[in-house]
Write an enzyme that holds these catalytic residues in place. Structure first.
Site, PDB file in Angstrom:
ATOM      1  N   VAL A 183      53.358  39.666  56.855  1.00  0.00           N
ATOM      2  CA  VAL A 183      53.938  38.974  55.706  1.00  0.00           C
ATOM      3  C   VAL A 183      53.791  37.450  55.762  1.00  0.00           C
ATOM      4  O   VAL A 183      54.053  36.781  54.774  1.00  0.00           O
ATOM      5  CB  VAL A 183      55.431  39.336  55.500  1.00  0.00           C
ATOM      6  CG1 VAL A 183      55.592  40.787  55.108  1.00  0.00           C
ATOM      7  CG2 VAL A 183      56.251  39.007  56.732  1.00  0.00           C
ATOM      8  N   SER A 200      54.025  40.721  61.580  1.00  0.00           N
ATOM      9  CA  SER A 200      53.589  42.074  61.942  1.00  0.00           C
ATOM     10  C   SER A 200      52.323  42.135  62.780  1.00  0.00           C
ATOM     11  O   SER A 200      52.010  43.200  63.315  1.00  0.00           O
ATOM     12  CB  SER A 200      53.362  42.901  60.683  1.00  0.00           C
ATOM     13  OG  SER A 200      54.499  43.665  60.436  1.00  0.00           O
ATOM     14  N   TYR A 222      62.589  42.319  69.002  1.00  0.00           N
ATOM     15  CA  TYR A 222      61.615  42.520  67.909  1.00  0.00           C
ATOM     16  C   TYR A 222      61.546  41.274  67.017  1.00  0.00           C
ATOM     17  O   TYR A 222      60.454  40.806  66.673  1.00  0.00           O
ATOM     18  CB  TYR A 222      62.001  43.769  67.103  1.00  0.00           C
ATOM     19  CG  TYR A 222      61.210  43.910  65.820  1.00  0.00           C
ATOM     20  CD1 TYR A 222      59.851  44.206  65.837  1.00  0.00           C
ATOM     21  CD2 TYR A 222      61.820  43.713  64.575  1.00  0.00           C
ATOM     22  CE1 TYR A 222      59.117  44.304  64.666  1.00  0.00           C
ATOM     23  CE2 TYR A 222      61.095  43.810  63.398  1.00  0.00           C
ATOM     24  CZ  TYR A 222      59.742  44.097  63.449  1.00  0.00           C
ATOM     25  OH  TYR A 222      59.024  44.182  62.281  1.00  0.00           O
ATOM     26  N   LYS A 237      52.500  43.605  66.215  1.00  0.00           N
ATOM     27  CA  LYS A 237      52.651  45.050  66.471  1.00  0.00           C
ATOM     28  C   LYS A 237      51.516  45.631  67.334  1.00  0.00           C
ATOM     29  O   LYS A 237      51.795  46.348  68.288  1.00  0.00           O
ATOM     30  CB  LYS A 237      52.828  45.794  65.143  1.00  0.00           C
ATOM     31  CG  LYS A 237      54.208  45.465  64.533  1.00  0.00           C
ATOM     32  CD  LYS A 237      54.404  45.969  63.124  1.00  0.00           C
ATOM     33  CE  LYS A 237      55.806  45.566  62.646  1.00  0.00           C
ATOM     34  NZ  LYS A 237      56.033  45.719  61.229  1.00  0.00           N
ATOM     35  N   TYR A 271      49.622  48.202  55.861  1.00  0.00           N
ATOM     36  CA  TYR A 271      50.751  48.679  55.052  1.00  0.00           C
ATOM     37  C   TYR A 271      50.328  49.899  54.227  1.00  0.00           C
ATOM     38  O   TYR A 271      49.532  50.711  54.693  1.00  0.00           O
ATOM     39  CB  TYR A 271      51.282  47.550  54.154  1.00  0.00           C
ATOM     40  CG  TYR A 271      51.748  46.333  54.919  1.00  0.00           C
ATOM     41  CD1 TYR A 271      52.812  46.429  55.817  1.00  0.00           C
ATOM     42  CD2 TYR A 271      51.164  45.093  54.752  1.00  0.00           C
ATOM     43  CE1 TYR A 271      53.254  45.315  56.513  1.00  0.00           C
ATOM     44  CE2 TYR A 271      51.607  43.971  55.440  1.00  0.00           C
ATOM     45  CZ  TYR A 271      52.650  44.092  56.318  1.00  0.00           C
ATOM     46  OH  TYR A 271      53.096  43.004  57.017  1.00  0.00           O
TER      47      TYR A 271
HETATM   48  N1  GLU Z   1      59.693  40.387  60.497  1.00  0.00           N
HETATM   49  C1  GLU Z   1      59.244  41.240  59.456  1.00  0.00           C
HETATM   50  C2  GLU Z   1      60.156  42.451  59.330  1.00  0.00           C
HETATM   51  O1  GLU Z   1      60.467  43.036  60.335  1.00  0.00           O
HETATM   52  C3  GLU Z   1      57.828  41.643  59.744  1.00  0.00           C
HETATM   53  C4  GLU Z   1      57.236  42.112  58.525  1.00  0.00           C
HETATM   54  C5  GLU Z   1      55.758  42.133  58.488  1.00  0.00           C
HETATM   55  O2  GLU Z   1      55.049  41.181  58.790  1.00  0.00           O
HETATM   56  O3  GLU Z   1      55.307  43.214  58.093  1.00  0.00           O
HETATM   57  O4  GLU Z   1      60.569  42.807  58.270  1.00  0.00           O
END
Ligand code: GLU
Length: 401
Positions: free
Chosen positions: A344, A146, A274, A149, A326
């Site tokens: 994560v 993530s 993605y 992002k 989060y």
């Molecule tokens: N590849 C993970 C997903 O899309 C990323 C999650 C994350 O790091 O928040 O679920």
């Protein structure tokens, strides 16, 4: 800056010459690495005289003349962390203390994360002046997950502008899980720091290009933000993400049903893209420079290259501040008071605007998906240095109004 002044600042014990190592020791004390791109020209010239131990004034001037402003600033100028030795010592103490924290569990939704050694612990810093410090597992690659992002969001802001981007993506914390099947009242993703918004951002990155070239654009951007390090890519993580991505597919279809995407996009390609972005690999050391570039208003501190505009950096940090951690984002903004993005894989980028970027990596996560040690670190950081966004109000002469 006069090269002679610089030379004299390096002299020791009334000797008329200096050793080459003095220059690098003096730079290292200020946090400037031997590999720093800003001094490579000078390093090459000094290395050309590698058989010469001591350097006199004339030779020194010949070697540094072309870079004297930069070198003068790095050796004698005001750097954002003036006492870098003290800064490193405090960070090292925090780093050592946090080894004790073994709370939390590694992510298990894909085997590639489930099998990561939970003991990994890395911490790296890059200030806006390019002063760097790295400790622990700072050279071990991990997948960014993530933490891609904010980079992708900044990239679309750069190419499309804030108004266009926010026709497709909101900028409000969702108050729900990062991958929950939910959209805002307009049927748009709540913000670009959660999965739906990040998938939407992927649909806006050069949709006219073939997929491999889109990935190339993203990798080039990371490379500029790191000051030259070409990111790695984990094919295993990518394939595994793709195979287990029911929720992300569901989010994609949900948004397509709501006609949230731009016209003509290929949903499967967007999702693929993605997953690829999540599988990009960084190290703490290199990702700290990425965070440093955001702290520095979009300019990479060790190359001086502008990667993002000031307003892009500002917008990205604003959403990292409100939505980057989060379902703990509000609590984090209250207690730590800094823009950050966690993932994560246990990587966490935290930005002290105008001062430095930091990346910590420790794979054990709490129930929200934030790195346990990473959170602990952020709390200790702001206590040690008063880095909380509003800490200045606590000082009588720092209050406004
Ligand atoms: N590849 C993970 C997903 O899309 C990323 C999650 C994350 O790091 O928040 O679920």
């Amino acid at each position: 800056m006069n090269p002679i002044t610089l030379f004299r600042s390096l002299l020791r014990q009334d000797s008329p010459t200096i050793l080459k190592s003095y220059i690098f020791e003096a730079l290292a004390q200020r946090g400037i690495q031997y590999t720093d791109p800003r001094i490579q020209n000078c390093v090459a010239k000094l290395d050309a005289f590698s058989d010469v131990d001591s350097i006199d004034e004339g030779l020194f001037v010949a070697c540094v003349q072309a870079d004297v402003e930069t070198l003068g600033h790095l050796l004698l100028g005001d750097l954002v962390i003036p006492d870098f030795g003290h800064f490193k010592a405090v960070l090292t103490e925090i780093f050592e203390d946090l080894k004790e924290n073994t709370a939390g569990n590694v992510a298990t939704y894909i085997p590639q994360l489930a099998h990561v050694n939970p003991e990994y612990w890395g911490l790296s810093v890059c200030t806006v002046d390019g002063q760097q410090f790295a400790i622990g597992d700072s050279e071990t690659p991990y997948c960014v997950q993530s933490t891609c992002k904010p980079v992708n969001y900044s990239l679309v802001l750069e190419t499309l502008g804030v108004e266009t981007v926010h026709r497709y993506i909101g900028r409000e914390p969702s108050g729900r899980g990062f991958n929950e099947l939910t959209l805002n009242h307009e049927g748009r993703p709540h913000n670009p720091m959660i999965n739906s918004g990040a998938i939407m951002a992927c649909s806006l990155i050069c949709p006219e290009l073939p997929l491999e070239e889109r990935l190339g654009v993203v990798l080039d951007t990371w490379q500029k933000l790191t000051g030259g390090y070409r990111p790695g890519f984990s094919l295993e993580v990518y394939l595994s993400e793709k195979r287990t991505a029911d929720r992300n597919f569901a989010l994609g279809y949900f948004m397509r049903e709501k006609k949230a995407f731009p016209e003509g996009i290929d949903l499967h390609q967007v999702l693929d893209f993605y997953f690829q972005c999540c599988a990009i690999e960084m190290t703490c050391r290199t990702q700290a420079v990425v965070a440093g570039s955001l702290a520095n208003g979009g300019v990479c501190p060790i190359t001086g290259e502008r990667v993002f505009s000031r307003s892009t950096a500002k917008d990205c940090l604003s959403l990292m501040y409100s939505c980057g951690m989060y379902d703990f984002s509000g609590e984090f903004a209250f207690t730590v008071g800094l823009p950050a993005k966690s993932s994560v894989s246990g990587a966490l980028m935290v930005v002290v605007p105008g001062v430095c970027g930091i990346t910590v990596w420790s794979p054990r996560l709490d129930r929200y998906g934030n790195s346990e040690r990473g959170l602990d670190f952020c709390n200790r950081l702001v206590k040690a240095f008063g880095f909380h966004m509003y800490d200045r109000l606590l000082k009588p002469n720092g209050a406004v109004g």
